[in-house]
Design an enzyme around this catalytic site. Structure first.
Site, mmCIF file in Angstrom:
data_model
loop_
_atom_site.group_PDB
_atom_site.id
_atom_site.type_symbol
_atom_site.label_atom_id
_atom_site.label_comp_id
_atom_site.label_asym_id
_atom_site.label_seq_id
_atom_site.Cartn_x
_atom_site.Cartn_y
_atom_site.Cartn_z
ATOM 1 N N HIS A 91 8.508 3.356 0.037
ATOM 2 C CA HIS A 91 7.629 2.197 0.163
ATOM 3 C C HIS A 91 7.196 1.740 -1.208
ATOM 4 O O HIS A 91 7.255 2.489 -2.197
ATOM 5 C CB HIS A 91 6.387 2.532 1.010
ATOM 6 C CG HIS A 91 5.376 3.380 0.285
ATOM 7 N ND1 HIS A 91 4.428 2.843 -0.561
ATOM 8 C CD2 HIS A 91 5.180 4.721 0.256
ATOM 9 C CE1 HIS A 91 3.678 3.811 -1.055
ATOM 10 N NE2 HIS A 91 4.115 4.966 -0.588
ATOM 11 N N CYS A 92 6.774 0.481 -1.297
ATOM 12 C CA CYS A 92 6.104 -0.021 -2.502
ATOM 13 C C CYS A 92 4.763 -0.595 -2.049
ATOM 14 O O CYS A 92 4.175 -0.074 -1.090
ATOM 15 C CB CYS A 92 6.976 -1.029 -3.256
ATOM 16 S SG CYS A 92 7.480 -2.480 -2.309
ATOM 17 N N TRP A 93 4.250 -1.634 -2.719
ATOM 18 C CA TRP A 93 2.927 -2.136 -2.348
ATOM 19 C C TRP A 93 2.948 -2.913 -1.033
ATOM 20 O O TRP A 93 2.175 -2.654 -0.119
ATOM 21 C CB TRP A 93 2.375 -2.999 -3.484
ATOM 22 C CG TRP A 93 1.155 -3.803 -3.123
ATOM 23 C CD1 TRP A 93 0.987 -5.143 -3.254
ATOM 24 C CD2 TRP A 93 -0.079 -3.323 -2.568
ATOM 25 N NE1 TRP A 93 -0.257 -5.534 -2.817
ATOM 26 C CE2 TRP A 93 -0.937 -4.433 -2.390
ATOM 27 C CE3 TRP A 93 -0.549 -2.066 -2.192
ATOM 28 C CZ2 TRP A 93 -2.222 -4.330 -1.864
ATOM 29 C CZ3 TRP A 93 -1.830 -1.953 -1.659
ATOM 30 C CH2 TRP A 93 -2.649 -3.076 -1.505
ATOM 31 N N SER A 99 10.726 -1.758 -3.478
ATOM 32 C CA SER A 99 11.327 -0.789 -2.546
ATOM 33 C C SER A 99 12.688 -1.260 -2.073
ATOM 34 O O SER A 99 13.623 -0.456 -1.935
ATOM 35 C CB SER A 99 10.403 -0.553 -1.352
ATOM 36 O OG SER A 99 10.110 -1.748 -0.668
ATOM 37 N N TYR A 120 2.561 0.016 1.207
ATOM 38 C CA TYR A 120 1.321 0.795 1.143
ATOM 39 C C TYR A 120 0.140 0.011 1.709
ATOM 40 O O TYR A 120 -0.788 0.595 2.291
ATOM 41 C CB TYR A 120 1.059 1.178 -0.316
ATOM 42 C CG TYR A 120 -0.177 2.011 -0.551
ATOM 43 C CD1 TYR A 120 -0.228 3.350 -0.168
ATOM 44 C CD2 TYR A 120 -1.293 1.460 -1.183
ATOM 45 C CE1 TYR A 120 -1.367 4.121 -0.397
ATOM 46 C CE2 TYR A 120 -2.429 2.221 -1.421
ATOM 47 C CZ TYR A 120 -2.460 3.546 -1.021
ATOM 48 O OH TYR A 120 -3.583 4.305 -1.257
#
Length: 336
Positions: A91-93, A99, A120
């Protein structure tokens, strides 16, 4: 590449390696427990890309990103191989470019990637939603030194579901507790760890918590959970003051005198000048029981005021002398 919602992601995260593609500073501010820091960009690189995007435009930012990433491609693969699994979570933000780009690269090499939809941010929203409707809560209340933590541990040994808030916060919730802390997590990380602790429990059975303020040291409870705690039934533990003083001297008496004096000075405005000076004099003389007796006058006043506001939530008082901890724990467990 497979994109999944946060529910499916949380179900998988204890079974597969979890890679956090955000920058190191984002990761250290707060991350999903168990996640490995796997940044596409370092902090300085991310800042540079953001500046270019703002001042020049998206294409210039993308070109800068490619320049940063190019030399690191084989390193990403090597780090992923060290995870020991061909299937990985990521995952990323917000589930966007970072991602998706890393997932594309690793899948090109042969990995199978599962990416969190919404990133996230979706995880944090799920955390807040969860604590709007947590499992049934039961709150163990009592004045400072009432051995609440010891009783909760005994109740856990007897099979009850217990979440130790002070342990997760690495702080015992007072000026003196701060002297024992080896350093607290960020509020965001504390809340993530708290969410993780709740997810490990049976959701259809009650959870015991210690009565706490919204702030535990420098970290804050999740606001919806704190609200639910105030509304939950409170089990009031009553321990004689002499025994509480004994407990506090045992818990904090090993600290250097300078630390005890500092902790006393930290509450001097509320304790009052005369009581502060008397307590410090007793600490210097080694009469820690007398100092604890004076200091409890402040904590007891604060507790009584708090308890009065929650009188309707108190389901019973449990007198405890500090000796038969198992019997008292069973009384609490079996109380309707």
């Amino acid at each position: 590449m497979k994109n999944v919602n946060v529910g499916a992601f949380l179900h998988l995260k204890n079974k597969l390696p979890l890679l956090d593609a955000r920058s190191p500073s984002e990761y250290h501010a707060g991350h999903i427990p168990g996640a490995v820091c796997f940044p596409l960009f370092e902090d300085q690189e991310r800042a540079e890309i953001g500046t270019r995007f703002k001042n020049i435009g998206q294409k210039a930012a993308i070109r800068a990103g490619l320049d940063f990433v190019g030399p690191k491609l084989s390193g990403f693969v090597e780090k992923a191989e060290a995870m020991g699994s061909h299937k990985l979570l990521m995952h990323c933000w917000r589930g966007g470019m970072r991602s998706q780009s890393l997932a594309w690269l690793l899948e090109l090499y042969g990995f199978e990637l599962i990416v969190l939809e919404g990133g996230y941010k979706a995880y944090r929203n799920a955390l807040l939603d969860y604590f709007e409707k947590p499992p049934e809560l039961k709150i163990l209340a009592g004045t400072t030194g009432s051995m609440k933590t010891a009783l909760l541990r005994e109740m856990k040994r007897l099979g009850e579901q217990v979440v130790d808030l002070e342990d997760l916060a690495n702080h015992q919730g007072s000026s003196f507790g701060n002297q024992l802390s080896t350093g607290q997590p960020s509020t965001e990380q504390f809340q993530n760890d708290l969410f993780e602790a709740f997810l490990q429990l049976k959701q259809n059975q009650p959870v015991w918590l210690e009565d706490e303020s919204f702030s535990i040291g420098k970290v804050h409870l999740v606001e919806p959970l704190y609200r639910k705690m105030q509304q939950a039934p409170h089990y009031h533990l009553v321990l004689p003051k002499e025994k509480r003083i004994e407990v506090l001297v045992k818990d904090y008496g090993g600290l250097p005198k300078a630390n005890l004096i500092q902790a006393t000075q930290n509450i001097s405005k509320k304790l009052g000048k005369t009581f502060t000076e008397e307590a410090i004099a007793h600490i210097k003389a080694g009469a820690l029981d007398k100092a604890a007796g004076i200091i409890l006058s402040y904590y007891d006043r604060a507790y009584d005021k708090s308890l009065q506001k929650k009188s309707k939530q108190i389901v019973g008082e449990f007198v405890f002398n500090g000796d038969d901890i198992e019997n008292t724990a069973r009384l609490l467990i079996n109380h309707p």
